[in-house]
Design a protein around this motif. Structure first.
Motif, PDB file in Angstrom:
ATOM      1  N   GLY A   1       0.828  -1.211   0.000  1.00  0.00           N
ATOM      2  CA  GLY A   1       0.000   0.000   0.000  1.00  0.00           C
ATOM      3  C   GLY A   1       0.859   1.257   0.000  1.00  0.00           C
ATOM      4  N   ALA A   2       1.894   1.254   0.841  1.00  0.00           N
ATOM      5  CA  ALA A   2       2.776   2.432   0.907  1.00  0.00           C
ATOM      6  C   ALA A   2       3.490   2.631  -0.426  1.00  0.00           C
ATOM      7  CB  ALA A   2       3.786   2.253   2.040  1.00  0.00           C
ATOM      8  N   ASN A   3       3.909   1.518  -1.033  1.00  0.00           N
ATOM      9  CA  ASN A   3       4.595   1.611  -2.335  1.00  0.00           C
ATOM     10  C   ASN A   3       3.645   2.106  -3.424  1.00  0.00           C
ATOM     11  OD1 ASN A   3       7.495   0.580  -2.479  1.00  0.00           O
ATOM     12  ND2 ASN A   3       6.527  -0.832  -1.080  1.00  0.00           N
ATOM     13  N   LEU A   4       2.434   1.563  -3.445  1.00  0.00           N
ATOM     14  CA  LEU A   4       1.463   1.970  -4.463  1.00  0.00           C
ATOM     15  C   LEU A   4       1.122   3.454  -4.325  1.00  0.00           C
ATOM     16  CD1 LEU A   4      -0.860  -1.152  -4.275  1.00  0.00           C
ATOM     17  CD2 LEU A   4       0.458  -0.460  -6.278  1.00  0.00           C
ATOM     18  N   ALA A   5       0.926   3.880  -3.077  1.00  0.00           N
ATOM     19  CA  ALA A   5       0.564   5.290  -2.850  1.00  0.00           C
ATOM     20  C   ALA A   5       1.687   6.204  -3.329  1.00  0.00           C
ATOM     21  CB  ALA A   5       0.273   5.522  -1.375  1.00  0.00           C
ATOM     22  N   ARG A   6       2.930   5.850  -2.990  1.00  0.00           N
ATOM     23  CA  ARG A   6       4.063   6.667  -3.443  1.00  0.00           C
ATOM     24  C   ARG A   6       4.120   6.703  -4.967  1.00  0.00           C
ATOM     25  NH1 ARG A   6       9.280   3.732  -2.735  1.00  0.00           N
ATOM     26  NH2 ARG A   6       8.287   2.663  -4.478  1.00  0.00           N
ATOM     27  N   ASN A   7       4.005   5.532  -5.579  1.00  0.00           N
ATOM     28  CA  ASN A   7       4.133   5.467  -7.039  1.00  0.00           C
ATOM     29  C   ASN A   7       3.017   6.257  -7.731  1.00  0.00           C
ATOM     30  OD1 ASN A   7       6.194   3.808  -6.344  1.00  0.00           O
ATOM     31  ND2 ASN A   7       5.250   1.923  -7.055  1.00  0.00           N
ATOM     32  N   TRP A   8       1.822   6.164  -7.151  1.00  0.00           N
ATOM     33  CA  TRP A   8       0.670   6.842  -7.772  1.00  0.00           C
ATOM     34  C   TRP A   8       0.825   8.358  -7.726  1.00  0.00           C
ATOM     35  CZ3 TRP A   8      -2.638   5.866 -11.270  1.00  0.00           C
ATOM     36  CH2 TRP A   8      -3.813   6.602 -11.404  1.00  0.00           C
ATOM     37  N   VAL A   9       1.321   8.877  -6.590  1.00  0.00           N
ATOM     38  CA  VAL A   9       1.412  10.335  -6.491  1.00  0.00           C
ATOM     39  C   VAL A   9       2.699  10.890  -7.099  1.00  0.00           C
ATOM     40  CG1 VAL A   9      -0.081  10.532  -4.481  1.00  0.00           C
ATOM     41  CG2 VAL A   9       2.370  10.349  -4.147  1.00  0.00           C
ATOM     42  N   MET A  10       3.743  10.077  -7.173  1.00  0.00           N
ATOM     43  CA  MET A  10       5.019  10.632  -7.641  1.00  0.00           C
ATOM     44  C   MET A  10       5.244  10.453  -9.136  1.00  0.00           C
ATOM     45  SD  MET A  10       7.653   9.940  -4.541  1.00  0.00           S
ATOM     46  CE  MET A  10       8.952  10.936  -5.244  1.00  0.00           C
ATOM     47  N   ILE A  11       4.549   9.483  -9.739  1.00  0.00           N
ATOM     48  CA  ILE A  11       4.789   9.237 -11.165  1.00  0.00           C
ATOM     49  C   ILE A  11       3.618   9.788 -11.967  1.00  0.00           C
ATOM     50  CG2 ILE A  11       5.143   7.457 -12.929  1.00  0.00           C
ATOM     51  CD1 ILE A  11       6.178   5.610 -10.700  1.00  0.00           C
ATOM     52  N   PRO A  12       3.892  10.646 -12.944  1.00  0.00           N
ATOM     53  CA  PRO A  12       2.796  11.092 -13.810  1.00  0.00           C
ATOM     54  C   PRO A  12       2.379   9.946 -14.738  1.00  0.00           C
ATOM     55  CG  PRO A  12       4.856  12.117 -14.481  1.00  0.00           C
ATOM     56  CD  PRO A  12       5.170  11.277 -13.287  1.00  0.00           C
ATOM     57  N   HIS A  13       1.323   9.267 -14.342  1.00  0.00           N
ATOM     58  CA  HIS A  13       0.844   8.093 -15.082  1.00  0.00           C
ATOM     59  C   HIS A  13      -0.023   8.511 -16.267  1.00  0.00           C
ATOM     60  CE1 HIS A  13       1.767   5.781 -11.458  1.00  0.00           C
ATOM     61  NE2 HIS A  13       1.413   4.664 -12.072  1.00  0.00           N
ATOM     62  N   VAL A  14       0.153   7.849 -17.373  1.00  0.00           N
ATOM     63  CA  VAL A  14      -0.818   7.911 -18.472  1.00  0.00           C
ATOM     64  C   VAL A  14      -1.023   6.457 -18.899  1.00  0.00           C
ATOM     65  CG1 VAL A  14      -1.359   8.790 -20.764  1.00  0.00           C
ATOM     66  CG2 VAL A  14       0.046  10.157 -19.227  1.00  0.00           C
ATOM     67  N   THR A  15      -2.251   6.093 -19.235  1.00  0.00           N
ATOM     68  CA  THR A  15      -2.517   4.719 -19.657  1.00  0.00           C
ATOM     69  C   THR A  15      -2.996   4.702 -21.102  1.00  0.00           C
ATOM     70  OG1 THR A  15      -3.141   4.184 -17.391  1.00  0.00           O
ATOM     71  CG2 THR A  15      -3.777   2.597 -19.084  1.00  0.00           C
ATOM     72  N   ASN A  16      -2.312   3.928 -21.930  1.00  0.00           N
ATOM     73  CA  ASN A  16      -2.720   3.758 -23.332  1.00  0.00           C
ATOM     74  C   ASN A  16      -3.448   2.420 -23.459  1.00  0.00           C
ATOM     75  OD1 ASN A  16      -2.174   2.560 -26.140  1.00  0.00           O
ATOM     76  ND2 ASN A  16      -1.783   4.745 -26.426  1.00  0.00           N
ATOM     77  N   ASN A  17      -4.654   2.483 -23.975  1.00  0.00           N
ATOM     78  CA  ASN A  17      -5.456   1.251 -24.111  1.00  0.00           C
ATOM     79  C   ASN A  17      -5.493   0.781 -25.555  1.00  0.00           C
ATOM     80  OD1 ASN A  17      -6.343   1.074 -21.348  1.00  0.00           O
ATOM     81  ND2 ASN A  17      -7.570   2.898 -21.753  1.00  0.00           N
ATOM     82  N   ASP A  18      -5.409  -0.535 -25.733  1.00  0.00           N
ATOM     83  CA  ASP A  18      -5.506  -1.108 -27.074  1.00  0.00           C
ATOM     84  C   ASP A  18      -6.102  -2.505 -26.931  1.00  0.00           C
ATOM     85  OD1 ASP A  18      -5.226  -1.436 -29.810  1.00  0.00           O
ATOM     86  OD2 ASP A  18      -3.230  -0.525 -29.853  1.00  0.00           O
ATOM     87  N   GLU A  19      -6.302  -3.175 -28.049  1.00  0.00           N
ATOM     88  CA  GLU A  19      -6.849  -4.535 -27.996  1.00  0.00           C
ATOM     89  C   GLU A  19      -6.087  -5.426 -28.955  1.00  0.00           C
ATOM     90  OE1 GLU A  19     -11.072  -4.375 -28.603  1.00  0.00           O
ATOM     91  OE2 GLU A  19     -11.380  -3.957 -26.484  1.00  0.00           O
ATOM     92  N   ALA A  20      -5.731  -6.601 -28.473  1.00  0.00           N
ATOM     93  CA  ALA A  20      -4.994  -7.537 -29.327  1.00  0.00           C
ATOM     94  C   ALA A  20      -5.920  -8.671 -29.742  1.00  0.00           C
ATOM     95  CB  ALA A  20      -3.796  -8.098 -28.557  1.00  0.00           C
ATOM     96  N   ASP A  21      -5.854  -9.005 -30.997  1.00  0.00           N
ATOM     97  CA  ASP A  21      -6.632 -10.140 -31.517  1.00  0.00           C
ATOM     98  C   ASP A  21      -5.839 -11.417 -31.197  1.00  0.00           C
ATOM     99  OD1 ASP A  21      -7.793 -12.132 -33.015  1.00  0.00           O
ATOM    100  OD2 ASP A  21      -8.224 -10.834 -34.736  1.00  0.00           O
ATOM    101  N   ILE A  22      -6.307 -12.171 -30.203  1.00  0.00           N
ATOM    102  CA  ILE A  22      -5.555 -13.372 -29.792  1.00  0.00           C
ATOM    103  C   ILE A  22      -6.303 -14.648 -30.202  1.00  0.00           C
ATOM    104  CG2 ILE A  22      -4.330 -12.233 -27.885  1.00  0.00           C
ATOM    105  CD1 ILE A  22      -6.357 -13.708 -25.989  1.00  0.00           C
ATOM    106  N   THR A  23      -7.139 -14.543 -31.234  1.00  0.00           N
ATOM    107  CA  THR A  23      -7.923 -15.718 -31.659  1.00  0.00           C
ATOM    108  C   THR A  23      -7.008 -16.892 -31.979  1.00  0.00           C
ATOM    109  OG1 THR A  23      -9.368 -14.068 -32.693  1.00  0.00           O
ATOM    110  CG2 THR A  23      -9.887 -16.391 -33.117  1.00  0.00           C
ATOM    111  N   GLU A  24      -6.024 -16.642 -32.848  1.00  0.00           N
ATOM    112  CA  GLU A  24      -5.113 -17.731 -33.237  1.00  0.00           C
ATOM    113  C   GLU A  24      -4.238 -18.165 -32.059  1.00  0.00           C
ATOM    114  OE1 GLU A  24      -5.397 -15.478 -36.324  1.00  0.00           O
ATOM    115  OE2 GLU A  24      -6.886 -17.029 -36.674  1.00  0.00           O
ATOM    116  N   LEU A  25      -3.802 -17.186 -31.318  1.00  0.00           N
ATOM    117  CA  LEU A  25      -2.937 -17.493 -30.167  1.00  0.00           C
ATOM    118  C   LEU A  25      -3.667 -18.397 -29.166  1.00  0.00           C
ATOM    119  CD1 LEU A  25      -0.304 -17.029 -28.618  1.00  0.00           C
ATOM    120  CD2 LEU A  25      -1.284 -14.958 -27.672  1.00  0.00           C
TER     121      LEU A  25
END
Ligand code: COA
Length: 433
Positions: free
Chosen positions: A220-244
Motif C-alpha cells: 500500500g505504501a509503495n502503491l501510494a508513493r508510485n501513484w502520487v510521484m509518477i505522472p501516469h498515463v494509460t494507453n489502451n488497445d486490444e490484441a486479436d488473440i484468436t489464433e494465439l
C-alpha cells in the motif's frame, strides 16, 4: 545576582500598535543576546523581537493577543551581562514577510528591544524567502524556522491559530501524524491535501476492525508513493488473440502429461520482452537527470495472494521459451500464494505485467512499479465482432492497458509499444524476427 532590567518593545517602524502572536520564552528561561523573545504582527508583517542581552527571564509582561506599541514592557530580565555595556542595537538577520496569501509584503523593520531605552533602528535587511508554496502559508518567522529545521513544507500544514495562522504546535501535530502514517498527511505533506477524514463509523452501524496484513501495509505504501510521484498515463488497445488462444489450447493438450499449463501470461511476457528490446526507454529507470537503460529483460507479474499483492520476477524472459516461462510463473505464483517467495524472487524487475484476465474486466489503470517506468495491464479477452474489411468476424480480443511514466515515455511511443504488442500477440511468429 545581575541587574533587573525591563525589556521594551523598540521602534516598530510605521506601525503604532501590533499584536503579540507568539511568546517564545517563559519565566526562568536563560536567554542570550539576539534570541527571539516574542513575535508581533501588524496587518502587513510579522517581526520577531530579539533579546538585547544575556540573562534569565524573571517575568513576562505580555501575553498572546495583547496589543503592544513602542515602549511597552515585554518582560523583566535579570541581566547576567548587565555590568558590561550593551552592544549597539544590531538588526536581526531577517524577518519573514507577511505570509497571508494575497497580502502585500512589507519590508518590515527588524526591531531590537532595549533595556531602559527605546532606540530607533536602521531599516531591515531584505526579508528571507521560503519556497513559493511555504511563503503563502500564514506563520511567524520562528514557526517557519522550526518547520525548515524539520523539513516540513508549511503549505501542507493546517493552521489552528487566529485567522488560520500556523502555530508551532500545528507543525508538531503535522509531523506526528506523518510519522504515525495517519492516512494521507505523510504522503500528501507536499501536496497541501486536507487531513484524512476521521469518521466514527460505529455511529452509523456495527463494524469490525481488522489489521492490515504486512504485505498490504508494505505494498500500500509503495502503491501510494508510485501513484502520487509518477505522472501516469494509460494507453489502451486490444490484441486479436484468436489464433494465439487456439495455439495455447493445442499446446496445453500436447503438454498435459508434462504438467505445464500455459496461460496467456507466458505469451504476454515473451511479447513484452520483444517489445522492450525495440523500445529501450520502457526497460529503463530514472536516476536524477539520467535514464538508466537496462540490457536485461526481467519481467515481474502481479500475483494476487490471500495476504495481498506481490510481484515475483521472471529473469531474462527474452532468453526463455514459452514453456519455460509458463513453468516459472506457475512455480512463482504458487510460492507467492503460500507466502514462500524469497526476496531475490521479487528483485531486479525491469517491467511488470498485471494480468486480471483470468478474473474479468475490460480495461483498467495499472500503477507503475517504481523504479520501473511502465506496466502492462491485461483484462479478460472476449469474443467481439471485428470488421475485417468485408464483414464482421468473431474475434477473441484481449484488452491491453499500458501505463507509462510520462516523464520518460511520450504518448506516441506508448501507442507504438502497444501496437507492437498487438502485432506480436496476433502472430507470435513475429517474436522470432
Ligand atoms: N483473457 C481471458 N482469459 C484469460 C486471460 C485473459 N486475458 N488471462 C488468463 N486467462 C485464463 C487463463 O488462460 C486460464 O484459463 P484456462 O483455465 O482455461 O486455461 C484462466 O484464465 C485462469 O488463469 P490464471 O490462473 O489467472 O493464470 P494466469 O497465468 O493468467 O495468471 C496470475 C496468473 C498469478 C497472474 C494470476 O493468478 C493473478 O494473480 N492475477 C491477479 C493479478 C492482480 O491481482 N493484478 C492486479 C494488480 S493491481
Amino acid at each position: 545576582m545581575g541587574a533587573i532590567k525591563e525589556v521594551f518593545l523598540p521602534d516598530i517602524g510605521d506601525f503604532k500598535t501590533v499584536d503579540v502572536i507568539e511568546i517564545l520564552v517563559k519565566a526562568g528561561d536563560t536567554v542570550v543576546a539576539e534570541q527571539s523573545l516574542i513575535t508581533v504582527e501588524s496587518d502587513k508583517a510579522t517581526m520577531e523581537i530579539p533579546s538585547p542581552g544575556t540573562g534569565v527571564v524573571k517575568e513576562l509582561r505580555v501575553k498572546i493577543g495583547d496589543k503592544v506599541s513602542q515602549g511597552t514592557v515585554i518582560l523583566i530580565l535579570e541581566a547576567s551581562d548587565a555590568a558590561a555595556p550593551l552592544p549597539p542595537a544590531a538588526p536581526k538577520a531577517a524577518s519573514a514577510p507577511m505570509e497571508r496569501p494575497g497580502a502585500p509584503i512589507a519590508a518590515s523593520s527588524v526591531p531590537t528591544p532595549a533595556f531602559d531605552s527605546v532606540p530607533t533602528l536602521p531599516p531591515a535587511p531584505a526579508p528571507a524567502t521560503d519556497s513559493a508554496t511555504s511563503n503563502t502559508a500564514h506563520a511567524s518567522p520562528s514557526v517557519r524556522k522550526f518547520s525548515r529545521e524539520l523539513g516540513v513544507d508549511l503549505a501542507g500544514v493546517v493552521g489552528t491559530g487566529p485567522k488560520g495562522r500556523i502555530l508551532q504546535t500545528d507543525v508538531q501535530t503535522h509531523v506526528k501524524a506523518a510519522m504515525a502514517g495517519d492516512g494521507a498527511p505523510a504522503i500528501g505533506a507536499g501536496f497541501n491535501l486536507l487531513p484524512w477524514p476521521k469518521v466514527d463509523f460505529a455511529k452509523f452501524g456495527p463494524i469490525e476492525t481488522q489489521p492490515l496484513s504486512r504485505i498490504k501495509k508494505i505494498s500500500g505504501a509503495n502503491l501510494a508513493r508510485n501513484w502520487v510521484m509518477i505522472p501516469h498515463v494509460t494507453n489502451n488497445d486490444e490484441a486479436d488473440i484468436t489464433e494465439l488462444e487456439a495455439f495455447r489450447v493445442q499446446l496445453n493438450k500436447e503438454n498435459e502429461k508434462a504438467g505445464v499449463k500455459v496461460t496467456l501470461l507466458a505469451f504476454l511476457m515473451k511479447a513484452s520482452a520483444v517489445a522492450l528490446k525495440r523500445y529501450p526507454e520502457f526497460n529503463a529507470s530514472l536516476d536524477g537527470d539520467n535514464l538508466v537503460l537496462k540490457q536485461y529483460y526481467n519481467i515481474g507479474f502481479a500475483a494476487d495472494t490471500p495476504n495481498g499483492l506481490v510481484v515475483p520476477v521472471v529473469k531474462d524472459a527474452d532468453r526463455k521459451g514459452i514453456l519455460e516461462i509458463a513453468r516459472e510463473t506457475t512455480t512463482l505464483a504458487a510460492a507467492a500464494r503460500e507466502g514462500k517467495l524469497k526476496p531475490a524472487d521479487m528483485q531486479g524487475g525491469t517491467f511488470s505485467i498485471s494480468s486480471l484476465g483470468g478474473i474479468g474486466g475490460t480495461h483498467f489503470t495499472p500503477i507503475i512499479n517504481a523504479p520501473e517506468v511502465a506496466i502492462l495491464g491485461v483484462s479478460k479477452a472476449a469474443m467481439q465482432p471485428v470488421w475485417d474489411g468485408k464483414q464482421f468476424a468473431p474475434r477473441l480480443m484481449a484488452p491491453l492497458s499500458l501505463s507509462f511514466d510520462h516523464r520518460v515515455v511520450d504518448g506516441a511511443a506508448a501507442a507504438r509499444f502497444n501496437v507492437v504488442l498487438v502485432q506480436l500477440l496476433a502472430d507470435m511468429r513475429r517474436t522470432l524476427l
